[in-house]
Write a protein that holds these residues in place. Sequence first.
Motif, PDB file in Angstrom:
ATOM      1  N   SER A 172       0.847  -1.194   0.000  1.00 31.74           N
ATOM      2  CA  SER A 172       0.000   0.000   0.000  1.00 31.74           C
ATOM      3  C   SER A 172       0.888   1.252   0.000  1.00 31.74           C
ATOM      4  CB  SER A 172      -0.884  -0.017   1.255  1.00 31.74           C
ATOM      5  OG  SER A 172      -1.341   1.272   1.560  1.00 31.74           O
ATOM      6  N   THR A 173       0.652   2.159  -0.929  1.00 32.34           N
ATOM      7  CA  THR A 173       1.424   3.416  -0.950  1.00 32.34           C
ATOM      8  C   THR A 173       1.155   4.200   0.333  1.00 32.34           C
ATOM      9  OG1 THR A 173      -0.356   4.551  -2.120  1.00 32.34           O
ATOM     10  CG2 THR A 173       1.416   3.640  -3.479  1.00 32.34           C
ATOM     11  N   GLN A 210      -1.071  -2.357  -6.196  1.00 31.11           N
ATOM     12  CA  GLN A 210      -0.978  -2.530  -4.742  1.00 31.11           C
ATOM     13  C   GLN A 210      -1.541  -3.898  -4.391  1.00 31.11           C
ATOM     14  OE1 GLN A 210      -1.646   1.553  -2.493  1.00 31.11           O
ATOM     15  NE2 GLN A 210      -3.463   1.022  -3.622  1.00 31.11           N
ATOM     16  N   ARG A 218      -5.713   0.038   0.723  1.00 27.01           N
ATOM     17  CA  ARG A 218      -6.639   0.301   1.832  1.00 27.01           C
ATOM     18  C   ARG A 218      -7.652   1.362   1.432  1.00 27.01           C
ATOM     19  NH1 ARG A 218      -6.243   3.570   6.592  1.00 27.01           N
ATOM     20  NH2 ARG A 218      -4.111   4.179   6.140  1.00 27.01           N
ATOM     21  N   ARG A 272     -11.503   3.549   2.589  1.00 26.60           N
ATOM     22  CA  ARG A 272     -12.083   4.177   3.775  1.00 26.60           C
ATOM     23  C   ARG A 272     -12.852   3.142   4.585  1.00 26.60           C
ATOM     24  NH1 ARG A 272     -16.142   7.913   2.038  1.00 26.60           N
ATOM     25  NH2 ARG A 272     -16.256   8.705   4.145  1.00 26.60           N
ATOM     26  N   LYS A 297     -18.556   5.029  -9.031  1.00 26.37           N
ATOM     27  CA  LYS A 297     -17.300   5.536  -8.439  1.00 26.37           C
ATOM     28  C   LYS A 297     -16.085   5.236  -9.321  1.00 26.37           C
ATOM     29  CE  LYS A 297     -14.804   5.106  -4.026  1.00 26.37           C
ATOM     30  NZ  LYS A 297     -15.040   4.975  -2.583  1.00 26.37           N
TER      31      LYS A 297
END
Length: 278
Positions: free
Chosen positions: A33-34, A59, A63, A65, A129
């Motif tokens: 994960s960046t 990734q 991750r 929200r 989205k």
Amino acid sequence: MFCTEGINSEHALCDIGTSYIGRTIHFYRTVDSTQAIALSLAEQRSDNLHGTVIISEDQRKGRGRMGRKWISPRGGIYLSLIVQPKIEPTQSSILSLLSALSVCNVINKMTNLNAKLKWPNDVVINGRKVCGILLDLSIDDDKINFVVIGIGVNANIDVTKIDPDIQTSSGYYGITSLKNEFHGKKIDKFVFIQLLLENIESYIIQLENRGAKEIIKNYKEVSDTLGKVVTVKQSTKFLHGIAVDIDENEGFLLIETPSGCIHKVVSGDVIIKNIKKA
Ligand code: BTN
């Protein structure tokens, strides 16, 4: 500009017109994960990191929200940006709104796709989205120490391949990608990232110097939430009403319930019904 682990890094983003954001960029082919990398960098050494960007081609453990995962195959844009803005902690939510607004601006500059914003920080095309923003904040003595802004854009990926995996997650309302909306055409990810970082920097400078008012005005112009009947899920409670406004200082969503009361929503998942206020 300083680049590491270079995938095209010697060519990428060299003309960036920013004064601090993206002056140091760490490029990776793959990471968990960046956001995790940026957070550990910021936690170890919180000086001289203002504007540092971590970018990865994919990734393994992206991750999202509210504890969700962010599926991150190659072709998407995954970046985390460390900033130390001179703003009050109460204004920090504006950073996620201005980041979403910046993504929206760039999509609308590079394509004719008419991207909009679903409060607080989802970028949507035709109600689905295309980008999500994640904000991690470190505050010391009532002062912002650093903020990590994580941005995931479904750019050149085919979402029909990942859709089944996330359809069952909470808050899901449909996803899309620029490639899917663009009938298979790919965008130049480096041009996109360059414009994005330039947009974010200019909004952060605006926020530091003149406050949030003009940013919120720009945000409202591309809102896909205002004027609609919404349900807001706040942990276990639901609030129903019409999204009537966005607070011009802190970016809260204002909802008018059938009884005529105005409720200030600080955070939460918004479910939009496609009915416009008369
Ligand atoms: C959301 O749930 O809407 C926010 C998604 C944020 C995903 C980005 S991708 C780059 C950065 N690294 C992560 O692990 N997450 C954020």
